[in-house]
Design an enzyme around this catalytic site. Structure first.
Site, PDB file in Angstrom:
ATOM      1  N   GLU A 155      -5.269   7.553   5.857  1.00  0.00           N
ATOM      2  CA  GLU A 155      -3.876   7.995   5.694  1.00  0.00           C
ATOM      3  C   GLU A 155      -3.723   9.475   5.340  1.00  0.00           C
ATOM      4  O   GLU A 155      -3.008   9.825   4.410  1.00  0.00           O
ATOM      5  CB  GLU A 155      -3.169   7.104   4.669  1.00  0.00           C
ATOM      6  CG  GLU A 155      -3.214   5.631   5.065  1.00  0.00           C
ATOM      7  CD  GLU A 155      -2.644   4.670   4.007  1.00  0.00           C
ATOM      8  OE1 GLU A 155      -2.095   5.151   3.000  1.00  0.00           O
ATOM      9  OE2 GLU A 155      -2.757   3.456   4.204  1.00  0.00           O
ATOM     10  N   GLU A 260      -5.708  -3.731   9.796  1.00  0.00           N
ATOM     11  CA  GLU A 260      -4.959  -4.361   8.697  1.00  0.00           C
ATOM     12  C   GLU A 260      -3.779  -5.144   9.261  1.00  0.00           C
ATOM     13  O   GLU A 260      -2.660  -5.077   8.747  1.00  0.00           O
ATOM     14  CB  GLU A 260      -4.477  -3.286   7.710  1.00  0.00           C
ATOM     15  CG  GLU A 260      -5.589  -2.389   7.191  1.00  0.00           C
ATOM     16  CD  GLU A 260      -5.151  -1.371   6.141  1.00  0.00           C
ATOM     17  OE1 GLU A 260      -4.007  -1.463   5.636  1.00  0.00           O
ATOM     18  OE2 GLU A 260      -5.957  -0.478   5.836  1.00  0.00           O
TER      19      GLU A 260
HETATM   20  O1  9MR Z   1      -3.106  -4.860   0.151  1.00  0.00           O
HETATM   21  C1  9MR Z   1      -3.307  -3.833  -0.791  1.00  0.00           C
HETATM   22  C2  9MR Z   1      -2.498  -4.132  -2.036  1.00  0.00           C
HETATM   23  O2  9MR Z   1      -3.005  -5.283  -2.693  1.00  0.00           O
HETATM   24  C3  9MR Z   1      -2.527  -2.952  -2.978  1.00  0.00           C
HETATM   25  O3  9MR Z   1      -1.650  -3.159  -4.064  1.00  0.00           O
HETATM   26  C4  9MR Z   1      -2.120  -1.694  -2.233  1.00  0.00           C
HETATM   27  C5  9MR Z   1      -2.184  -0.503  -3.164  1.00  0.00           C
HETATM   28  O4  9MR Z   1      -2.274   0.698  -2.531  1.00  0.00           O
HETATM   29  O5  9MR Z   1      -2.957  -1.498  -1.115  1.00  0.00           O
HETATM   30  C6  9MR Z   1      -2.856  -2.519  -0.192  1.00  0.00           C
HETATM   31  O6  9MR Z   1      -3.654  -2.246   0.957  1.00  0.00           O
HETATM   32  C7  9MR Z   1      -3.319  -1.050   1.669  1.00  0.00           C
HETATM   33  C8  9MR Z   1      -4.595  -0.525   2.273  1.00  0.00           C
HETATM   34  O7  9MR Z   1      -5.571  -0.348   1.302  1.00  0.00           O
HETATM   35  C9  9MR Z   1      -4.338   0.765   3.039  1.00  0.00           C
HETATM   36  N1  9MR Z   1      -3.301   0.623   4.013  1.00  0.00           N
HETATM   37  C10 9MR Z   1      -2.058   0.021   3.544  1.00  0.00           C
HETATM   38  C11 9MR Z   1      -2.356  -1.319   2.835  1.00  0.00           C
HETATM   39  C12 9MR Z   1      -1.066  -1.996   2.423  1.00  0.00           C
HETATM   40  O8  9MR Z   1      -0.419  -1.224   1.463  1.00  0.00           O
END
Ligand code: 9MR
Length: 371
Positions: A155, A260
């Site tokens: 990102e 994802e």
């Molecule tokens: O699914 C993840 C969630 O449990 C966390 O709270 C969050 C915090 O940043 O991150 C989520 O996963 C993210 C991933 O690591 C990167 N791309 C976006 C995902 C959804 O937010």
């Protein structure tokens, strides 16, 4: 009489074959159906890594052949203080993948979010360079030869395709992108290195992503693939837009992974896209229309959406390395809490009771009809 005897003789064989057919039905899985196309992955939370729920665990092992840690490998967890690493859970994650002969993906090395507080305080380039070197080298070398691919940078782009003003860009300029890939390749030359982002199938961000990949290559960095996160909606992005992206990235010689995948079915009046976890809004009954059960009509829409997406993936299976769902079942999804906390969303192929949804059948049917 003779005929009846003959039938009786055959009965055990008939029963056995119907039993085998039933067994076969029960053992058919996503990973087996798609084994000649691409890996089918899932994101695991800490409880799943620790195999705390036997039913979930057998579903994971049956359906998926690739894993990503949803949170526990992020920097705030593995590198909580300057001189302290905590690999307890990531060791278990890697051991879990090895034990089950799964493709293991590392998520994520350089990301502006979920940083340990001490990292956000780094102000100058010397300190940041030292941090990057130590962080990437320590983690990637620790799992050298055991982690199959890494999200090296996550990102780094804004939706308009420009570079995000993160703590990394602010201290090091855009060279940090090249350096991150160089450091990861030096620590484990054989693991596949990915750049991963959301909305990078949208034209402006895709353009920015292509430039970024070119810059990394021109600077001498090794990059093997691009991750399209695929936090998508029922109506968008269009199949055409996704296809253009697969073609554009693979034309650069990169593998394309959908890293994802999930599809929100809930209303989104702000036309929000992507996965910026800093965006949060107040809830209301109107915004949480299916607190108990997803109506059949929406189940069908979700199944159709998944079918058209997987149809496209199959068309380009030679360019796609992996398709990973962001969670095993609906009950676990981050989309129950984003962008409004406490809603009930239904974005995956298994419901909260681990039952396959219509969407699961539609993804499986694509392979059955192909045979
Ligand atoms: O699914 C993840 C969630 O449990 C966390 O709270 C969050 C915090 O940043 O991150 C989520 O996963 C993210 C991933 O690591 C990167 N791309 C976006 C995902 C959804 O937010």
């Amino acid at each position: 009489m003779k005929r009846i005897n003959h039938y009786l003789l055959l009965l055990p064989a008939i029963l056995l074959s119907s039993c085998n057919a039933q067994k076969e039905k029960n053992t058919v899985s996503l990973k087996d159906s798609y084994k000649n196309d691409f890996y089918i992955g899932t994101a695991l939370d800490a409880n799943q890594i620790e195999e705390k729920n036997a039913k979930e665990d057998s579903l994971i092992k049956k359906e998926f052949n690739a894993i990503t840690a949803e949170n526990i490998m992020k920097s705030m967890f593995v590198h909580p203080a300057k001189d302290k690493y905590d690999f307890a859970l990531s060791d278990k994650f890697v051991a879990y993948g090895e034990k089950n002969k799964m493709f293991i993906h590392g998520h994520t090395l350089i990301w502006h979010s979920q940083l340990a507080p001490w990292m956000t305080e780094i102000k100058d380039s010397t300190e940041m360079k030292a941090f990057m070197k130590d962080h990437i080298t320590t983690i990637v070398s620790k799992y050298k030869g055991r982690i199959d691919s890494w999200d090296v940078v996550n990102e780094a782009l804004n939706d308009d395709g420009t570079l995000r003003k993160s703590v990394f860009l602010n201290t090091l300029g855009e060279q940090y992108l090249v350096d991150a890939f160089k450091l990861a390749a030096a620590a484990d030359p054989k693991t596949d290195l990915y750049y991963n982002d959301y909305n990078n199938e949208e034209p402006a961000k895709r353009e920015g992503n292509i430039n970024l990949i070119k810059k990394i290559k021109a600077g001498g960095g090794k990059i093997d693939g691009v991750g399209i996160q695929a936090h998508w909606r029922l109506e968008s992005p269009s199949i055409e837009m996704i296809e253009e992206s697969i073609l554009a990235y693979s034309a650069l010689g990169l593998k394309v992974a959908f890293t994802e995948l999930d599809i929100t079915v809930l209303p989104n009046p702000w036309d929000l896209k992507g996965a910026d976890v800093n965006q949060n809004f107040e809830g209301s009954a109107k915004m949480n229309p299916y607190p108990e059960k997803l109506p059949d009509s929406v189940q069908v829409k979700l199944a159709e959406r998944y079918a058209s997406i997987f149809k496209l993936f199959l068309k380009h299976q030679d360019k796609i390395s992996r398709v990973t769902f962001w969670g095993v079942h609906d009950g676990q999804s981050w989309l129950n809490d984003w962008p409004i906390k406490g809603r009930t969303n239904y974005p995956l192929l298994f419901d909260k009771d681990l039952k396959p949804k219509k969407a699961y059948q539609s993804v499986m049917t694509l392979k059955e009809t192909k045979k």
